[in-house]
Motif scaffolding. Structure first.
Motif, PDB file in Angstrom:
ATOM      1  N   THR A 113      35.657 -45.739  82.309  1.00  0.00           N
ATOM      2  CA  THR A 113      34.371 -46.296  82.731  1.00  0.00           C
ATOM      3  C   THR A 113      33.583 -45.294  83.564  1.00  0.00           C
ATOM      4  O   THR A 113      32.386 -45.459  83.750  1.00  0.00           O
ATOM      5  CB  THR A 113      34.593 -47.551  83.589  1.00  0.00           C
ATOM      6  N   GLU A 114      34.295 -44.275  84.089  1.00  0.00           N
ATOM      7  CA  GLU A 114      33.712 -43.272  84.988  1.00  0.00           C
ATOM      8  C   GLU A 114      33.228 -43.896  86.293  1.00  0.00           C
ATOM      9  O   GLU A 114      32.387 -43.333  86.994  1.00  0.00           O
ATOM     10  CB  GLU A 114      32.587 -42.491  84.301  1.00  0.00           C
ATOM     11  N   ASN A 115      33.779 -45.074  86.602  1.00  0.00           N
ATOM     12  CA  ASN A 115      33.465 -45.693  87.889  1.00  0.00           C
ATOM     13  C   ASN A 115      34.178 -44.944  89.006  1.00  0.00           C
ATOM     14  O   ASN A 115      35.303 -44.486  88.838  1.00  0.00           O
ATOM     15  CB  ASN A 115      33.911 -47.155  87.907  1.00  0.00           C
ATOM     16  N   GLU A 116      33.525 -44.843  90.136  1.00  0.00           N
ATOM     17  CA  GLU A 116      34.123 -44.247  91.314  1.00  0.00           C
ATOM     18  C   GLU A 116      34.405 -45.346  92.338  1.00  0.00           C
ATOM     19  O   GLU A 116      33.755 -46.385  92.346  1.00  0.00           O
ATOM     20  CB  GLU A 116      33.202 -43.191  91.921  1.00  0.00           C
ATOM     21  N   GLY A 176      30.098 -57.808  86.163  1.00  0.00           N
ATOM     22  CA  GLY A 176      29.667 -56.481  85.745  1.00  0.00           C
ATOM     23  C   GLY A 176      30.807 -55.486  85.728  1.00  0.00           C
ATOM     24  O   GLY A 176      31.793 -55.615  86.452  1.00  0.00           O
ATOM     25  N   THR A 177      30.661 -54.460  84.881  1.00  0.00           N
ATOM     26  CA  THR A 177      31.702 -53.447  84.748  1.00  0.00           C
ATOM     27  C   THR A 177      31.594 -52.366  85.821  1.00  0.00           C
ATOM     28  O   THR A 177      32.491 -51.541  85.941  1.00  0.00           O
ATOM     29  CB  THR A 177      31.624 -52.773  83.364  1.00  0.00           C
ATOM     30  N   GLU A 178      30.499 -52.366  86.589  1.00  0.00           N
ATOM     31  CA  GLU A 178      30.380 -51.381  87.649  1.00  0.00           C
ATOM     32  C   GLU A 178      31.463 -51.621  88.690  1.00  0.00           C
ATOM     33  O   GLU A 178      31.567 -52.696  89.263  1.00  0.00           O
ATOM     34  CB  GLU A 178      29.007 -51.459  88.324  1.00  0.00           C
ATOM     35  N   GLY A 179      32.273 -50.631  88.938  1.00  0.00           N
ATOM     36  CA  GLY A 179      33.345 -50.770  89.905  1.00  0.00           C
ATOM     37  C   GLY A 179      34.617 -51.367  89.350  1.00  0.00           C
ATOM     38  O   GLY A 179      35.609 -51.473  90.061  1.00  0.00           O
TER      39      GLY A 179
END
Length: 276
Positions: A28-31, A172-175
Motif C-alpha cells: 500500500t506504501e502506507n507509512e 479507508g486504506t490510508e494507514g
C-alpha cells in the motif's frame, strides 16, 4: 491453481505455529501503519472476507465480514447500507488486489439484506447479509465458512478470542496494513461494557471485547469477525462482528463494541434460506 501456490499454502498449514506469511502482498506504501497485530498466514482465517463497497462513483469503502456458507457473507449494516455495489474478496490475506495473487476469489454481490430496526446512532441490529452468488460455488481448501452460533451457547465472557482485520479505520486504506493481521482479545462483562457505552443494555445484541492488557487494538475493521477456535485447526465459531468504538480502541486501548451473533444468527439463517 499453480503448483507453486499450492505448495506455499500447504507449507503455511504445516508451519502454522511459526505464522508463515505465504504471500508477498502488493504494498500500500502506507507509512506509520497503525494496525499493530500479528501477521496472519494464508488459510489461518479462512472465513475472513474483505468487502469493497461502492456508493455511486464518488465513494468507496473497505470493510470486513465473515463467510458463513458458499453463497453468503455476514457483515455489519453500516458497511453496505445504501451502497450501489459490493465486491466480496475471499481467500487472500492481501488488502490490495494483484494479478499475481493466486489465492484471491472476487465476486460482485447479487444483493444484500440489512436487518430491520438498524439504528445508525445506537447501532442496534447493525447486521447485514451479502449474497455474492446465486449458485453455490466450489471454494478452494483455504476458503472455509465459519460456524454460526446457536442461541443457547455461552457468550464466552472472560475467554480469549481472536479478531482479524487490516486496520481499515474510517473505511479507508490510508494507514491500513498490506496484509491481514490478528489480535487476541477478551470478552467483557456487560457492566464493563456499559462503562464505555452506557446505551448498551441487556438483550440488545451487542457486547464488548478488549485486549487483555489494554494494548491498542487497531487491527479490527468495521465488520471484522470475532471468533473462537473450535476443536480442529482453522475451524471457528463466529461470536461477533466489530461494530463501533474502534477509534477509541485504536487510540487508547479502550473496549470495542460488537454485534453478538447469538442474537442475530437465527435472522441470518432465515435470510440465507430465502436464497434456496
Amino acid at each position: 491453481m499453480k503448483l507453486s501456490g499450492l505448495l506455499i499454502f500447504l507449507l503455511g498449514c504445516v508451519l502454522c505455529a511459526t505464522e508463515i506469511v505465504a504471500l508477498r502482498c502488493n504494498p500500500t506504501e502506507n507509512e506509520n501503519v497503525t494496525a499493530n497485530g500479528r501477521p496472519a498466514y494464508t488459510g489461518q482465517f479462512p472465513h475472513h472476507a474483505l468487502l469493497v463497497v461502492s456508493f455511486g462513483e464518488e465513494e468507496t469503502r473497505h470493510c470486513s465480514g465473515a463467510l458463513v456458507d458458499n453463497r453468503h457473507v455476514v457483515t455489519v449494516a453500516q458497511c453496505v447500507a445504501g451502497s450501489s455495489s459490493v465486491e466480496v474478496h475471499l481467500g487472500s490475506n492481501c488488502l490490495l488486489a494483484d494479478e499475481d495473487d493466486q489465492f484471491r476469489y472476487v465476486f460482485t454481490a447479487v444483493e444484500y439484506t440489512v436487518r430491520d430496526g438498524y439504528d445508525t446512532e445506537t447501532f442496534v441490529n447493525d447486521v447485514a447479509v451479502v449474497r455474492f452468488t446465486d449458485e453455490a460455488v466450489r471454494l478452494p481448501p483455504w476458503v472455509r465458512p465459519v460456524r454460526l452460533p446457536e442461541t443457547h451457547e455461552d457468550q464466552y465472557v472472560g475467554q480469549e478470542v481472536v479478531s482479524s482485520g487490516f486496520g481499515l479505520l474510517n473505511y479507508g486504506t490510508e494507514g491500513a496494513a498490506d496484509a491481514l493481521q490478528y489480535m487476541r482479545l477478551v470478552v467483557l462483562e456487560l457492566e464493563v461494557c456499559q462503562e464505555e457505552f452506557n446505551f448498551i443494555t441487556p438483550n440488545t445484541g451487542r457486547f464488548c471485547a478488549q485486549e487483555a492488557s489494554h494494548e491498542r487494538n487497531c487491527v479490527s475493521d468495521v465488520g471484522s469477525p470475532l471468533v473462537l477456535r473450535e476443536k480442529r485447526l482453522h475451524e471457528y465459531v463466529l461470536l461477533g462482528l466489530t461494530s463501533f468504538g474502534q477509534k477509541f480502541a485504536c487510540n487508547q486501548g479502550n473496549p470495542g463494541a460488537l454485534q453478538e451473533m447469538r442474537d442475530h444468527a437465527s435472522w441470518v439463517r432465515e435470510v440465507m434460506s430465502q436464497a434456496n
